[in-house]
Every structure is written in structure tokens, then in C-alpha cells.
Design a protein around this motif. Structure first.
Motif, short mmCIF file in Angstrom:
data_model
loop_
_atom_site.label_atom_id
_atom_site.label_comp_id
_atom_site.label_asym_id
_atom_site.label_seq_id
_atom_site.Cartn_x
_atom_site.Cartn_y
_atom_site.Cartn_z
N ILE A 1 73.94 3.99 40.44
CA ILE A 1 72.90 2.97 40.29
C ILE A 1 73.40 1.56 40.60
O ILE A 1 72.63 0.70 40.96
CB ILE A 1 72.32 3.03 38.85
N ASP A 2 74.69 1.33 40.49
CA ASP A 2 75.18 -0.05 40.55
C ASP A 2 75.40 -0.52 41.98
O ASP A 2 76.54 -0.67 42.43
CB ASP A 2 76.48 -0.13 39.73
N THR A 3 74.34 -0.75 42.73
CA THR A 3 74.47 -1.25 44.10
C THR A 3 73.84 -2.63 44.18
O THR A 3 73.11 -3.06 43.28
CB THR A 3 73.72 -0.35 45.09
N ASP A 4 74.11 -3.32 45.29
CA ASP A 4 73.58 -4.68 45.45
C ASP A 4 72.06 -4.69 45.43
O ASP A 4 71.45 -5.54 44.78
CB ASP A 4 74.07 -5.28 46.78
N ALA A 5 71.46 -3.74 46.18
CA ALA A 5 70.00 -3.72 46.26
C ALA A 5 69.40 -3.55 44.86
O ALA A 5 68.44 -4.22 44.48
CB ALA A 5 69.54 -2.62 47.19
N ASN B 1 62.87 -2.45 46.57
CA ASN B 1 63.84 -3.39 47.14
C ASN B 1 64.78 -2.68 48.09
O ASN B 1 65.84 -3.19 48.43
CB ASN B 1 64.64 -4.06 46.02
N GLY B 2 64.40 -1.49 48.50
CA GLY B 2 65.21 -0.76 49.44
C GLY B 2 66.41 -0.08 48.82
O GLY B 2 67.33 0.35 49.51
N GLY B 3 66.41 0.02 47.50
CA GLY B 3 67.55 0.64 46.84
C GLY B 3 67.39 2.15 46.72
O GLY B 3 66.44 2.74 47.20
N GLU B 4 68.37 2.76 46.08
CA GLU B 4 68.42 4.22 45.95
C GLU B 4 68.96 4.54 44.57
O GLU B 4 69.75 3.77 44.02
CB GLU B 4 69.34 4.76 47.04
N LEU B 5 68.53 5.66 44.00
CA LEU B 5 68.96 5.96 42.63
C LEU B 5 69.59 7.34 42.50
O LEU B 5 69.08 8.33 43.04
CB LEU B 5 67.75 5.90 41.68
N PHE B 6 70.70 7.42 41.75
CA PHE B 6 71.28 8.68 41.30
C PHE B 6 71.67 9.59 42.45
O PHE B 6 71.72 10.80 42.27
CB PHE B 6 70.31 9.42 40.38
N ASP B 7 71.93 9.02 43.58
CA ASP B 7 72.30 9.86 44.71
C ASP B 7 73.57 9.30 45.32
O ASP B 7 73.53 8.65 46.37
CB ASP B 7 71.15 9.86 45.72
N PRO B 8 74.71 9.51 44.68
CA PRO B 8 75.94 8.86 45.12
C PRO B 8 76.26 9.15 46.57
O PRO B 8 76.81 8.30 47.28
CB PRO B 8 77.02 9.43 44.21
N ASP B 9 75.90 10.34 47.05
CA ASP B 9 76.22 10.67 48.43
C ASP B 9 75.52 9.73 49.40
O ASP B 9 76.04 9.42 50.46
CB ASP B 9 75.78 12.11 48.73
N ASN B 10 74.32 9.28 49.02
CA ASN B 10 73.57 8.40 49.91
C ASN B 10 73.60 6.96 49.46
O ASN B 10 72.82 6.15 49.93
CB ASN B 10 72.10 8.85 49.98
N ASN B 11 74.43 6.68 48.47
CA ASN B 11 74.33 5.35 47.87
C ASN B 11 75.69 4.70 47.74
O ASN B 11 75.96 4.01 46.77
CB ASN B 11 73.68 5.49 46.49
N GLY B 12 76.56 5.01 48.70
CA GLY B 12 77.88 4.40 48.64
C GLY B 12 78.66 4.86 47.44
O GLY B 12 79.43 4.10 46.86
N GLY B 13 78.44 6.10 47.03
CA GLY B 13 79.23 6.63 45.92
C GLY B 13 78.78 6.16 44.56
O GLY B 13 79.37 6.48 43.54
N LYS B 14 77.70 5.40 44.51
CA LYS B 14 77.26 4.86 43.23
C LYS B 14 75.99 5.55 42.76
O LYS B 14 75.15 5.92 43.56
CB LYS B 14 76.93 3.36 43.38
N ASP C 1 77.59 -1.08 33.07
CA ASP C 1 77.68 -0.17 31.93
C ASP C 1 76.86 1.09 32.16
O ASP C 1 77.26 2.18 31.77
CB ASP C 1 77.17 -0.88 30.66
N ALA C 2 75.69 0.92 32.81
CA ALA C 2 74.87 2.09 33.08
C ALA C 2 75.62 3.05 33.99
O ALA C 2 75.62 4.27 33.76
CB ALA C 2 73.55 1.67 33.73
N GLU C 3 76.26 2.50 35.00
CA GLU C 3 77.04 3.33 35.93
C GLU C 3 78.08 4.13 35.17
O GLU C 3 78.22 5.34 35.34
CB GLU C 3 77.71 2.43 36.97
N GLU C 4 78.79 3.45 34.25
CA GLU C 4 79.82 4.14 33.47
C GLU C 4 79.23 5.25 32.62
O GLU C 4 79.77 6.35 32.55
CB GLU C 4 80.53 3.14 32.55
N SER C 5 78.12 4.92 31.95
CA SER C 5 77.51 5.93 31.08
C SER C 5 77.08 7.15 31.88
O SER C 5 77.24 8.28 31.43
CB SER C 5 76.28 5.37 30.37
N ILE C 6 76.53 6.90 33.06
CA ILE C 6 76.05 8.03 33.86
C ILE C 6 77.23 8.89 34.30
O ILE C 6 77.17 10.12 34.25
CB ILE C 6 75.25 7.54 35.07
N ILE C 7 78.31 8.23 34.72
CA ILE C 7 79.49 8.99 35.14
C ILE C 7 79.97 9.86 33.99
O ILE C 7 80.27 11.04 34.15
CB ILE C 7 80.61 8.04 35.61
#
Lengths: 439, 280, 319
Positions: free
Chosen positions: A243-247, A228-241, A426-432
Motif C-alpha cells: 500500500i505504501d506507494t507515492d500515488a 489517483n492511479g494507485g494500486e492496492l495489495f498487489d505487490p507484484d504490480n505495485n513495486g513490491g509494496k 505502519d500499515a505496510e508493516e502491519s500487512i506484511i
């Protein structure tokens, strides 16, 4: 008095026997009766034997063939294989490295653990093997080599295989429903509509599903993000997130809808009792997404003619994950020389070829036997997918914790306990939190 | 007249009792029966809906696969050896220690024993990590030593045997002392022969515990050639494809040996366990 | 008075203690220490030292892969705020209080039934005892299969009797009762055998007298049986509670079945403190944190045992 003596004698004999059985079958009677009940590694180290550890039980034959071939070429080095279930694998490996005597001299590694191991100095630098051209990096895809390149630019491992995630479907069920087989351009919408036609209910209860989410998130939910054009675990390339992005939210929602909106995929309560693999092998599910190594099992259960392979159904862009396992040498091994010789062999054509029965070797140019054998299945999709596959998401900093966090939230989603938005938050929080703890 | 009444009154009551007990017995034994039947079935038969009760053919294919290919024959041997050795060693040291605590007087005896009792309540979880580290430091990881040596003494076993020792009559001991016997002789030739029931109780407990122990062997063992049955069973459910029929076969191999021993030796064994509970 | 063994033994205990150790006494003491030395050394090395180590470890952030830093009580603070840990202890309490009282009570009823003069008592005794000696890991997988919605015989039987299928193994609300059931199933035999022995010590005259007074079976049970075997019941309750707080194997097989995905409602509903400690130690590799949880578990066991001991004055009859 006599009785005590007899008892003690008995005990001593048994203890000796026990330590003989215990300390490495290779060391033979003499070493054993030295009375030491130390682990096998100490004994084998003296003889230049290599402890080789891996987890994939389905690849046992391939590993044994490779080891035997190696021993034919190098009769002075014995290779001992140990298969450890994935559950315990990393615990045993990491704790033994930390203790100073690793339980293996050569072992399987995967990209996610490799990053944290390289950062923590738990893998041996093998750049010298590449420099001397004992291992020729031209034989491997750059992405695979990148997975095992450390932060200092040196190589810490050898690529083992090339596993992309594709769709595996049941031809018989498709035939029954009069549907054309999925091809190399399979979209999510097509998959959904096929799945709807393939879902059957009886007395209000579903007896056959069109699709099932693989319990391994690497082969399912992670890929949904990418297609779906998303990105994982790469906050630098993912708007600082992480996993929790719109895509990603959209991707997860599409996946959850398969269960709750369209009813074409089983929910958590079903897969808790019968694993997705079991469902597929028992003709209860028509489509599943997986890496090539499981196909052999499916073929055994359903027969070769019943299995077909197609590209991973994509939402906005064709993509998949390529999980390249590798071989590495844990640091602290007492048997570095022999380990390096074995590692070099594992990177050679002869060392890579026996795998091709069950998986696609990382060594380019080996025609995987699977490609020939399963040509009717459209198996070549697995190889073609390499063109658009992305490397395994580097849940690097936290080791495995990021993946576990996502797995836990996915479970909540498929049980209907949480909605997608909450789960991803919640996933985002746990990962942080996990990244914090790892520091 | 009273006899007839008695018989009539007892019958319906005992029928009811038998009914309840039999229902319970079925619940107790059904899993074993089911496990046994499944061990002769094929994967398809095991996964079939509706349930297939009896296997279509009674062959030993599953057993060959599990014992051979899946190394359960080796695991069985390992479990046997470890259980035997641990039990023998533990019995020896518990008896020696219990004797010291019960029949010999020395300063601090009761205080030390009280310490033992306190430590009895410590959950294993507090001990596994430190013990694991000890195994690493002593280089006992992945060896029988890691399984046997930490268990060479058991607080529970010491406690149990001490109770039994204390219940033995003192006269024999006194007579032996007058005869000039040393403490070792008293221990071995006077008291231990009277302790067969006690030792049996402890042996039963220790054998059952060690045969079935999962957590500790799971942590300290690695090589396939050392694994025990419990690890084998636990590892089976880790694989992606759960080969249920083989899991059941493995279950039979892991449980039936002890079951058969108890079924046939039941009178003596179970009785000794019963009395141990009283003394405890 | 000559210092013979006889003479010394003849003296009352308090006088004996105040005697200084003479040669014989010293000899006995030496032998005493000798006999308990190996065992005591073992207990010190393998129980006491790990216990102390655990306490210390619980105040660090050790993970076996790093150098530990002293954290004071930070781990404990984090534990109290950790939702998962709270759930773990909740589950542990459910598991223990579900298993111990119910299990002991059922064993008592069974033992009472069996102590009547019925035939086949040996057979029943063995049958009920067998689950106790079987490997918890193995029988858990059998029960998991027997309770399976589609391929399990329990649901097949329910279906045949006209009931709806029950999702024993996949409903988060039912998974704990299932665990409790399996745990009780396993322990009944052991408890029952011990109680049986105790029951056989009750003189038949008590029951006869009660019958004469007009007391029925149930009343006899509560007024005669229970009070007389109360010491044994007490012993079994303590042991059962402690054991269920420590139980690992069954929980491992059930939670661990979902450990590929170690979270989610099923795992959360079945994870007890003991499994949580294992998970934190060996999967998350947070040994310091896990040790803190283990200390709390230990304290809870201590308190509960102490409470039970205090309460025994209320209901346990010693003669």
C-alpha cells in the motif's frame, strides 16, 4: 418425595419444550421430543432444508422474497434464513466450517474472503453446475465471475450483485448553496470547491460539512487510491509494496486535507459519535460515497427528491471499486444436493430479480427496479461505473487482516494522531506481518 | 432542652445527607427514565438538536417494531426460558454439591473444595475457546444446551451455599439421623427448608447473571430464533444506520423486567443479597 | 464405647480423623461422594479441563482452521513485544484500579450515609441497586447517547450551566474515564447493599462513646466504621478487582462500536485485555496467541489477589 417428582417432571417438560424451541422451528414436535438438543442444522438436514446465511440487514426483504419464490418452485426444500451482523458473520462461518459442521448450507461471500476460503478449501467446487449449463456464465460480467474462480480455474460461487461506489449528494443542500449538481465527470477539485461552499460554521463550530469519509474504507479510502492511479495489495504490480506507494500517499493526503487543511469534512471525533450515515441522513453532510444498497435508507429519511447520484470524484483517472458479493456453499455441508439446487436458482433470472429493488443484480439484462424508480437521481451512474470499476482489492492472503490494518491507520489519520506518511508506513508493516502470520 | 438541641442539630445534617443521596439517586435512575422516554419518540425526535425532552405522542410504534419485526419478542421469550432453566438447574446442583461439602465427611473433601476455590479465580477468557470447542464436538452449537449445560454447576454458587449450610445448627440433623433418616431426607426435608434465604440469594445472582449474559450466547448461538436479548442489543449497534430510538426501546425491553421485579420484590430480594455478601 | 453417632460426634475432631472408617463412616463417605459427584464432574469438564487446554493451546499457533504446531514460549515472547497488548494491559490496570477502589469507597460513603436514621432508606436502597441488575450492554448504549456531544443530555445540561461541551465519547483521553464511570455506576448498588448490612451490625454504643470523646462524623467514619466493616470492604475489593479484570460487556459495547474500524486512537484507549483476547480469538482467529494472553491475565489476577490477601493483615480487623 412427591415434591421432588413434581420438580423433576417440571424440569423435564421444560427441557423438552426448550429443545423443541431450540432445534429448528421446521422440525416440528416429533423431532424435538426425541430429546436431542442438537442444533437446527442436524434436524433440517434430514428434511432437505437449506440454511441460508447473510449479513446485510437492509436486504432482508429481498432475500426473503427470493427464498419464498424458490420454495414455491421447490416445495420439498425449505429455506431457513438467518441474518448475522457483519461483525460476527465471518467468525461464525469460518469457525463452523473448521469444526466440520458449517452453520449454513448457502451463504453470502465477498471477493476478499472468497479468495482465502478457496485457497483453504472452505468453499464447495460448483464447476459442475456451470459445465452442465444449469448456471450460464454468459449472464454475468467476467470480472464478477473472476472473483469466484479458484486457483484451479474452477468456479466456487455465483455472483450475486454488482455494487460500484459512487457519490451520493443532498440536492437540497446543493440548492441552498446555489451549486450545480455533480455529474458523471466529477473531479476532485470540483468536489473540493463545492464542499467548501457547502460547509457552514456557527460560532466557530461547523454545523454542516460538504463531505464525509465513509467509515467503510472499501467505499472511501481504497477508492481514493484508485482514482489517483494507485494500486492496492498487489505487490507484484505495485513495486513490491502492498500500500505504501507515492500515488497512494498522495491520494491519502488529499483525503486527509479535506479534514485538516480545508475543514470540509468532519474528523474522527465527530464520526465516532455520529456515524457518516447518520450525518448524511440528518442533513449535516452534503456528500458521501457509497454502494447502492444504502440509498433506500436515505430515501426513507430524506425523501427521494433530495438524493442525487454522481460519479466518484476522481483525482487523475476515473475509477471506482466494484464489490461483487456472491453466493457460495461452505464445504462440509450435510445437504449438498439441496444447496446446489438453491444455488442454481440464485444464479437464475428469477432468483436474481427480487434484489433489484435494493441493489443491482449481477445478472445482466435485469433492469434494476432502482434504475427506473430512481431515474431522477441519475442512478444510472452506478451501472455506467461498471465500465471503469476495478474488482475488490484481493487482500487475499491475509484474509481480512490487511483491510483491518488500513482501517486502524485511517482512524489514526482522521483523529489527527498520525500523518499520512507514517500511517501508510505502519500499515505496510502491519500487512506484511499479517501475511506472515497467515502462512 | 437536649431534645430541642438534638432536633436542631440533626436537621441541617440530614438535609445535607438527603441532598447527596438524592443527587446520587438521580444519577442512578436518570438513564432508565431517559431510555423510557426515548422509547416513545421518533427517530427525528431522538436525533434533534436541541434536545427534545418529551415525545410528541405516546404511541407504541417503536415497541411494535422492536418486538415484532426485530424479533425482540422472541428474544425475550428465549432469555426467559434460558434464565429460568439455568437458574433452576444450577440451584439444584449447587445445593447438592454444597451439602456434600459442608455436612458430609469423606476423605479428600477439603482438598477438593480447595481446588474449587482456586478455580474460582480463572478468568472466563481462558475458558471460552475450549468450551466453544466442546460445544462444537458435542454438537451443542446453536442450541439451548450450549447455554444451560456448561452452567449447570457454579463454583461461586456452591461456595455461597456451603457457607450457609455450615451456619445451620447441627441439632436438627443429629435428631434426624437418630430417627433413622437417610442423607437425602435430611437434605430435602430438614436442611433445605431452612435455606430459603440462601437459595434466594443465589437465585438473584444467577438470574441477573444469565439474563444479562452477553459473551457466551454471542459465541454459541447463531439462529435468530434462539438469540437472547443481550445479543439483540449488541447486534443493533452493528448496523450502519443506528436507529437510536429503536435501540432505546430494545433497552427498555431488556432491562425493565428485572428492574420491575426488583423494585417490587425489593425488600426480600435485596436483603438476601446483602446477607450473602456477609457470609461470603 | 458404643459407636453411635452421638459418641462419634462427641469426640474431638483430630481423634475423629484418625479413626478408620467403619461401616457408618463408609456409608457417609459414599453419600458424600455421591452428593458432590455431578457438581465436581461439571467443574472438571467445564472449568478444569478448559483451563489445562488453555495452557497447552497458549503454546501453539492454533487458529482453529489449521493444524496446531508447538511453539514453546514463542507466543509469550511475541506478547511482550506487541505494542497493542501492552496498551491492553495498561488499559486493564487503569480500568481495574479506577473502578475497584473508587467504587468501593463511594459505596462505603453512601452506605454510611444511609445507615443514619433517615427516612426513605428503602427507597434509596432500591434506587441505587437497580443499575446492578440491568443489562450492561443496554445501559452502555444509553450512557453513550447521554454523553453524546450533540444529542446527549449531559452536554445539554453542561451547556445550560454555561460550561463548554465535553467530548466524552470521542476523546481518546476521556473514553477510559467514561468506561470507569459506567462500571462504577453499575456496581455501586451491589456493594452498597452489602456494606449496609455490615454497617447495621456496628453497635450504636461505639458511636455514642466516640461522640462523647469529641470525635466528629468524619473522624468516626475513619476510626470506627472502616475498621469494623473492613472484612466486608476487603471482600468487596477482592470481588470488584477480579470482576473488573474480567469485565467484558461494557468494553465490548464501547470498543466494538468502533470495531468496524478496529483500530485507531479511540479503540486503543479503551481496549482492555479481556476484549483483546476476544478479538484475537474470534476476529483474528489466532486462538493460540489469545490463550497466551489469557494465561498472563490469569497470573496477574492471581498475583494481585495474593497481594491483597497478604496486605489484609495491615488493615483488616477481624474480631
Amino acid at each position: 418425595m412427591k415434591k421432588i417428582l413434581a420438580m423433576i417432571l417440571c424440569l423435564v417438560t421444560l427441557l423438552t419444550m426448550a429443545s423443541g424451541c431450540g432445534s429448528g422451528g421446521t422440525s416440528g414436535g416429533k423431532d424435538a421430543s426425541s430429546g436431542s438438543e442438537t442444533g437446527s442444522k442436524e434436524d433440517t438436514a434430514e428434511q432437505g432444508a437449506v440454511e441460508f446465511m447473510y449479513w446485510g440487514a437492509e436486504q432482508k426483504e429481498a432475500m426473503e422474497t427470493i427464498a419464498n419464490d424458490f420454495m414455491d418452485v421447490h416445495p420439498e426444500i425449505k429455506v431457513n434464513l438467518t441474518q448475522v451482523p457483519n461483525d460476527q458473520y465471518w467468525t461464525k462461518l469460518l469457525t463452523s466450517i473448521a469444526s466440520g459442521s458449517p452453520c449454513a448450507d448457502v451463504c453470502w461471500i465477498n471477493p476478499s474472503y472468497a479468495v482465502s476460503m478457496m485457497n483453504a478449501g472452505q468453499l464447495v467446487n460448483v464447476q459442475d453446475l456451470y459445465d452442465s449449463k444449469d448456471i450460464d456464465s454468459a449472464n454475468f460480467v467476467q470480472a464478477a465471475l473472476d472473483s469466484y474462480t479458484g486457483p484451479d480455474g474452477a468456479m466456487y460461487g455465483v455472483p450475486k450483485d454488482f455494487q460500484t461506489v459512487c457519490l451520493i449528494y443532498n440536492k437540497n443542500l446543493f440548492d441552498e448553496a446555489n451549486l450545480p449538481y455533480p455529474g458523471n465527470d466529477y473531479t476532485w477539485e470540483q468536489m473540493l470547491s463545492d464542499a467548501q461552499a457547502l460547509t457552514k460554521t456557527e460560532d466557530g463550530k461547523t454545523v454542516q460539512w460538504g463531505y464525509v469519509h465513509n467509515s467503510s474504507v472499501m467505499s472511501s479510502w481504497f477508492v481514493y487510491c484508485y482514482v489517483n492511479g494507485g494500486e492496492l495489495f498487489d505487490p507484484d504490480n505495485n513495486g513490491g509494496k502492498y500500500i505504501d506507494t507515492d500515488a497512494n500517499r498522495e491520494a491519502f493526503q488529499n483525503a486527509a486535507d479535506l479534514i485538516f487543511k480545508y475543514g470540509v469534512a468532519p474528523d474522527g471525533s465527530v464520526t465516532a459519535e455520529t456515524t457518516p450515515d447518520e450525518l448524511f441522513m440528518n442533513n449535516k453532510v452534503a456528500m458521501i460515497t457509497y454502494v447502492p444498497s444504502q440509498i433506500a435508507n436515505y430515501v426513507e429519511m430524506l425523501g427521494e427528491d433530495a438524493i442525487g447520484v454522481a460519479s466518484f470524484p476522481y483525482m487523475t483517472q476515473q475509477s471506482t471499486i466494484s464489490n461483487n458479493l456472491g453466493y457460495g456453499i461452505p464445504s462440509g455441508t450435510k445437504n449438498l444436493e439441496a444447496a446446489k439446487i438453491f444455488l442454481t436458482y440464485l444464479a437464475s433470472r428469477e432468483g436474481q430479480e427480487p434484489q433489484s429493488d435494493i441493489i443491482i443484480p449481477a445478472y445482466q439484462g435485469i433492469t434494476s427496479k432502482m434504475e427506473e424508480e430512481y431515474a431522477d437521481m441519475n442512478f444510472s451512474v452506478y451501472i455506467d461505473a461498471g465500465k471503469y470499476a476495478v474488482g475488490t482489492p484481493a487482500e487475499a492472503v491475509s484474509g481480512n487482516a490487511a483491510r483491518q490494518a488500513v482501517e486502524a491507520e485511517v482512524q489514526s489519520i482522521i483523529f489527527g494522531e498520525k500523518d499520512v506518511a507514517t500511517a501508510l508506513k505502519d500499515a505496510e508493516e502491519s500487512i506484511i506481518k499479517a501475511v506472515e502470520n497467515a502462512k | 432542652m437536649t431534645e430541642k438541641l438534638k432536633r436542631r442539630r440533626i436537621r441541617p445534617r440530614s438535609v445535607l445527607i438527603h441532598a447527596v443521596l438524592l443527587l446520587g439517586t438521580v444519577t442512578m435512575l436518570l438513564p432508565f427514565l431517559w431510555m423510557l422516554l426515548a422509547s416513545f419518540k421518533t427517530y427525528q425526535e431522538v436525533m434533534h438538536i436541541p434536545i427534545i425532552w418529551l415525545p410528541s405522542s405516546w404511541n407504541l410504534d417503536n415497541y411494535v417494531e422492536v418486538l415484532g419485526n426485530m424479533h425482540f419478542g422472541r428474544y425475550f421469550f428465549n432469555t426467559l426460558v434460558v434464565t429460568f432453566l439455568t437458574t433452576a438447574i444450577q440451584l439444584t446442583f449447587c445445593a447438592l454439591t454444597a451439602y456434600g461439602f459442608s455436612r458430609l465427611r469423606f476423605p479428600g473433601r477439603d482438598a477438593i473444595f480447595f481446588g474449587f476455590i482456586c478455580l474460582l479465580m480463572v478468568p472466563t477468557q481462558m475458558l471460552i475457546v475450549p468450551r466453544y470447542i466442546m460445544m462444537v464436538k458435542f454438537h451443542w452449537l446453536d442450541s439451548y444446551a450450549a447455554l444451560i449445560i456448561p452452567h449447570f454447576i457454579s463454583i461461586y454458587g456452591t461456595f455461597l451455599l456451603r457457607q450457609y449450610f455450615m451456619a445451620l445448627p447441627r441439632d436438627l440433623e443429629d435428631a434426624a439421623k437418630i430417627d433413622g433418616c437417610g442423607y437425602i431426607q435430611i437434605f430435602l426435608q430438614v436442611l433445605m427448608p431452612l435455606m430459603t434465604n440462601a437459595c434466594l440469594a443465589l437465585v438473584v445472582y444467577t438470574v441477573v447473571f444469565n439474563w444479562n449474559d452477553l459473551l457466551w450466547p454471542l459465541l454459541v448461538l447463531n439462529s435468530e430464533k434462539l438469540r437472547t436479548l443481550a445479543i439483540g442489543i449488541a447486534s443493533m449497534r452493528d448496523e450502519h444506520t443506528v436507529a437510536r430510538h429503536l435501540m432505546m426501546t430494545a433497552g427498555v425491553i431488556s432491562t425493565f423486567p428485572l428492574i420491575l421485579v426488583f423494585a417490587f420484590g425489593q425488600k426480600k430480594l435485596i436483603e438476601s443479597m446483602a446477607l450473602s455478601g456477609i457470609k461470603g | 464405647m458404643k459407636e453411635t453417632t452421638e459418641a462419634i460426634l462427641a469426640e474431638p475432631a483430630h481423634k475423629r480423623r484418625r479413626r478408620k472408617l467403619n461401616a457408618m463412616g463408609r456409608r457417609e463417605a459414599m453419600w458424600g461422594y455421591l452428593f458432590i459427584a455431578p457438581g465436581t464432574l461439571g467443574v472438571i469438564v467445564f472449568t478444569l479441563i478448559p483451563l489445562l487446554f488453555s495452557f497447552v493451546m497458549s503454546m501453539t499457533d492454533w487458529s482453529m482452521l489449521n493444524t496446531p504446531h508447538f511453539l514453546g514460549l514463542a507466543n509469550y515472547r511475541e506478547l511482550f513485544q506487541d505494542k497493542t497488548v501492552r496498551r491492553e494491559f495498561q488499559n486493564t490496570f487503569l480500568y481495574a484500579f479506577g473502578t475497584a477502589p473508587i467504587g468501593v469507597f463511594i459505596s462505603l460513603v453512601l452506605a454510611t450515609l444511609m445507615s443514619t436514621k433517615i427516612r426513605g432508606r428503602s427507597f434509596y436502597r432500591v434506587a441505587y441497586f437497580l443499575p446492578y441488575v440491568s443489562m450492561p450492554a443496554a445501559i452502555t448504549i444509553v450512557w453513550q447517547w447521554m454523553l453524546n456531544s450533540d444529542t446527549g443530555i449531559v452536554n445539554a445540561a453542561l451547556g445550560a450551566l454555561g460550561f463548554n461541551k465535553v467530548a466524552f465519547m470521542s476523546d481518546p483521553k476521556l473514553i477510559m474515564p467514561v468506561m470507569i464511570f459506567i462500571s462504577i455506576w453499575q456496581m455501586i448498588g451491589y456493594n452498597m447493599v452489602i456494606l449496609l448490612a455490615g454497617l447495621q451490625n456496628i453497635p450504636q454504643t461505639y458511636f455514642d462513646a466516640a461522640k462523647v470523646d469529641g470525635a466528629g462524623g468524619v473522624k468516626q467514619f475513619f476510626t470506627i466504621t472502616i475498621p469494623i466493616v473492613s472484612p466486608t470492604i476487603f471482600f468487596l475489593m477482592i470481588i470488584s478487582f477480579i470482576n473488573s479484570f474480567k469485565a467484558f460487556d461494557i468494553v465490548y459495547m464501547i470498543v466494538g462500536a468502533h470495531a468496524i474500524t478496529s483500530g485507531g486512537p479511540l479503540a486503543n484507549a479503551s481496549r482492555t485485555a479481556v476484549y483483546g483476547i476476544y478479538e484475537k480469538s474470534f476476529i483474528e482467529l489466532r486462538m493460540g496467541y489469545a490463550a497466551a494472553e489469557a494465561v498472563i491475565l490469569f497470573l496477574i489476577i492471581l498475583v494481585l489477589t495474593f497481594v491483597q490477601f497478604k496486605l489484609q493483615n495491615r488493615w483488616v480487623h477481624y474480631d
